[in-house]
Design a protein around this motif. Sequence first.
Motif, PDB file in Angstrom:
ATOM      1  N   LYS A  52      49.557  37.955  41.138  1.00 43.64           N
ATOM      2  CA  LYS A  52      49.147  36.567  40.943  1.00 43.64           C
ATOM      3  C   LYS A  52      48.465  36.461  39.582  1.00 43.64           C
ATOM      4  N   PRO A  53      48.588  35.319  38.919  1.00 39.44           N
ATOM      5  CA  PRO A  53      47.960  35.179  37.594  1.00 39.44           C
ATOM      6  C   PRO A  53      46.428  35.122  37.652  1.00 39.44           C
ATOM      7  N   TYR A  54      45.879  34.762  38.780  1.00 37.07           N
ATOM      8  CA  TYR A  54      44.423  34.679  38.897  1.00 37.07           C
ATOM      9  C   TYR A  54      43.936  35.742  39.874  1.00 37.07           C
ATOM     10  N   SER A  56      40.644  38.736  40.608  1.00 34.04           N
ATOM     11  CA  SER A  56      39.283  39.131  40.245  1.00 34.04           C
ATOM     12  C   SER A  56      39.379  40.219  39.176  1.00 34.04           C
ATOM     13  N   GLU A  57      38.292  40.413  38.468  1.00 32.93           N
ATOM     14  CA  GLU A  57      38.289  41.393  37.375  1.00 32.93           C
ATOM     15  C   GLU A  57      38.618  42.798  37.879  1.00 32.93           C
TER      16      GLU A  57
END
Length: 126
Positions: A52-54, A56-57
């Motif tokens: 997914k493009p988003y 968590s770090e």
Amino acid sequence: MSKAMVGAETRYSQVEKTALALKDVARKLCPYFQAHQVTVLTNQPLRVILYKPYLSERMLKWVIKLSEYGIKHQRRLSLKGQVMVDFIAELPKKQAHPADHPGKQWWTLHVDGVSKVSRSGVGLIL
């Protein structure tokens, strides 16, 4: 391989725990992951979530690290085959005969024998 999750790791979602385990295994078995094509069978939608493009770090760092190995993700559809493997693995090595133990109840296992060229199936009645 085993690793105990500590601190914040215990509060990760199931997908994050699966990704963390995969990252740790890839790190420990790096030569095997580099030399062979690895396919991960899981009931978690890893492929969808990891790309997914988003993210968590921390998940983004894990995805970057895992991308070195070209790991394939495949959804594990059924556990039926694993149930039969576990059943056979847990059988005692020496099978006793019912005549050797009078008065004991014995279970009878009937298998339906379903088999195809592409896959096999198992049906059990105890």
